[in-house]
Write an enzyme that holds these catalytic residues in place. Structure first.
Site, mmCIF file in Angstrom:
data_model
loop_
_atom_site.group_PDB
_atom_site.id
_atom_site.type_symbol
_atom_site.label_atom_id
_atom_site.label_comp_id
_atom_site.label_asym_id
_atom_site.label_seq_id
_atom_site.Cartn_x
_atom_site.Cartn_y
_atom_site.Cartn_z
ATOM 1 N N HIS A 1 -4.673 -14.544 8.571
ATOM 2 C CA HIS A 1 -4.082 -13.260 8.955
ATOM 3 C C HIS A 1 -5.117 -12.149 9.059
ATOM 4 O O HIS A 1 -4.783 -10.986 8.987
ATOM 5 C CB HIS A 1 -2.986 -12.871 7.962
ATOM 6 C CG HIS A 1 -1.915 -13.921 7.854
ATOM 7 N ND1 HIS A 1 -1.052 -14.200 8.886
ATOM 8 C CD2 HIS A 1 -1.598 -14.764 6.862
ATOM 9 C CE1 HIS A 1 -0.241 -15.181 8.508
ATOM 10 N NE2 HIS A 1 -0.552 -15.540 7.278
ATOM 11 N N ARG B 1 20.685 19.282 -0.578
ATOM 12 C CA ARG B 1 20.915 17.912 -0.117
ATOM 13 C C ARG B 1 21.601 17.109 -1.199
ATOM 14 O O ARG B 1 21.447 17.376 -2.384
ATOM 15 C CB ARG B 1 19.580 17.260 0.239
ATOM 16 C CG ARG B 1 18.828 18.057 1.313
ATOM 17 C CD ARG B 1 18.464 17.196 2.451
ATOM 18 N NE ARG B 1 17.057 16.869 2.423
ATOM 19 C CZ ARG B 1 16.566 15.746 2.956
ATOM 20 N NH1 ARG B 1 17.378 14.873 3.504
ATOM 21 N NH2 ARG B 1 15.292 15.512 2.922
ATOM 22 N N PRO C 1 0.814 -1.213 0.000
ATOM 23 C CA PRO C 1 0.000 0.000 0.000
ATOM 24 C C PRO C 1 0.847 1.262 0.000
ATOM 25 O O PRO C 1 1.586 1.530 0.937
ATOM 26 C CB PRO C 1 -0.811 -0.112 1.297
ATOM 27 C CG PRO C 1 -0.820 -1.559 1.615
ATOM 28 C CD PRO C 1 0.481 -2.084 1.113
ATOM 29 N N GLU C 2 0.759 2.022 -1.070
ATOM 30 C CA GLU C 2 1.285 3.374 -1.093
ATOM 31 C C GLU C 2 0.058 4.281 -1.141
ATOM 32 O O GLU C 2 -1.063 3.816 -0.941
ATOM 33 C CB GLU C 2 2.213 3.579 -2.296
ATOM 34 C CG GLU C 2 3.422 2.645 -2.241
ATOM 35 C CD GLU C 2 4.416 2.853 -3.372
ATOM 36 O OE1 GLU C 2 4.488 3.966 -3.901
ATOM 37 O OE2 GLU C 2 5.108 1.892 -3.729
ATOM 38 N N ARG D 1 2.113 -9.742 7.128
ATOM 39 C CA ARG D 1 3.441 -9.453 7.651
ATOM 40 C C ARG D 1 3.425 -8.608 8.919
ATOM 41 O O ARG D 1 4.467 -8.370 9.519
ATOM 42 C CB ARG D 1 4.305 -8.808 6.582
ATOM 43 C CG ARG D 1 5.038 -9.873 5.784
ATOM 44 C CD ARG D 1 5.577 -9.335 4.494
ATOM 45 N NE ARG D 1 4.619 -9.582 3.416
ATOM 46 C CZ ARG D 1 4.902 -9.379 2.140
ATOM 47 N NH1 ARG D 1 6.055 -8.906 1.786
ATOM 48 N NH2 ARG D 1 4.002 -9.650 1.236
#
Length: 269
Positions: free
Chosen positions: A91, A150, A2-3, A109
């Site tokens: 799960h 950066r 999931p993003e 997970r």
DNA sequence: CGAAACTCCTGAGCGC
DNA sequence: TGCGCTCAGGAGTTTC
């Protein structure tokens, strides 16, 4: 994984089922997620879920009980609307029951999280987050300020939640390809003009992915069990060793922050 | 302060 | 058929 598009897809899918609905019961079959799951029975039962909102990859469910349930799907989490009588899989850790069905969280997970906060936006996990990628706050002047001093790889910058939220490995990889920028290029060595291309690529990729219900690789599924179809649109992610759609050369891969990064050595500089 | 390494976890895919 | 190995990866935490 999931993003932002997958979390947004989940939000849109789940919201009509649970907004303004009263929680009749809760089952927590495993409370060992990333952090211990709080006592949802005590917190939620009898309350009304007022909305389903999103900040970064966190889903926010404000409750009439003076607090907000915070859900993060981690790497392998998903939410489904399931019949109450449907028996949970291995799960399926948490059910939040309503009158006719339940909101069921699965997370093989267990990198996901379920938390409770009276002031979610002030929560330590949320308070230092960068702007939403699809908001006007994420503009070229902002990105230029973040990047110009950066020297980390541009891909690391894109995936840094303090710079911009919601962009994970899949969409960072795709946006860099679309913008023609090498994932390992130090951010202070990219012209403002090329950064502007990257900014637009990030916004376009995320918008397209949301429109297709996100990307299903393995675990992600929508609230009704359907997959997301953006996987069919991936041009470089997971395609190392295959042919570049643009120039026909072989796509390469390198590791940035212990993450696989597919790219085209010719199209991306 | 920034940057990089380390950490949690399970299932898939592989070689033998 | 099955064992043991490696890998995937979001993002908070730790270390330098």
């Amino acid at each position: 994984m999931p993003e932002l598009p997958e979390v947004e897809t989940t939000r849109l899918g789940v919201r009509p089922w649970i907004k303004d609905k009263v929680v009749s019961g809760v089952s927590v079959r495993c409370d060992r997620l990333r952090w211990p799951v709080p006592d949802l029975n005590h917190l939620l039962v009898g309350s009304t879920i007022l909305d389903v909102q999103r900040r970064a990859k966190y889903l926010l469910l404000p409750s009439s009980h003076q607090g907000t349930l915070i859900i993060h799907l981690g790497m392998s989490g998903s939410l489904r609307i399931a019949p109450i009588e449907a028996s949970p899989g291995p799960h399926d850790h948490i059910d939040i029951r309503f009158e006719q069905y339940c909101l069921r969280m699965r997370d093989p997970r267990r990198f996901g999280a379920v938390l409770w906060s009276a002031q979610p936006l002030a929560h330590p996990l949320l308070k230092s987050l960068g702007p939403e990628p699809l908001s006007e706050a994420f503009d070229i002047d902002y990105l230029w300020r973040q990047a110009r001093h950066r020297k980390v790889a541009i891909k690391s910058l894109l995936m840094d939640g303090k710079v911009v939220v919601g962009v994970g490995n899949i969409y960072a990889t795709e946006a860099l390809f679309m913008a023609g920028i090498h994932p390992n290029r130090p951010c202070n060595r990219i012209s403002k003009q090329r950064l502007a291309r990257l900014l637009e690529a990030v916004k376009r990729i995320l918008t397209q992915a949301i429109a297709k219900g996100g990307t299903t690789l393995r675990d992600f599924q929508r609230e009704d069990g359907r997959p997301g179809y953006f996987r069919l649109d991936l041009r470089v992610y997971g395609r190392a060793g295959e042919t570049c759609h643009q120039c026909g050369r072989k796509l390469k891969s390198l590791k940035i922050n212990q993450r696989a990064s597919a790219y085209c050595g010719y199209c991306q500089r």
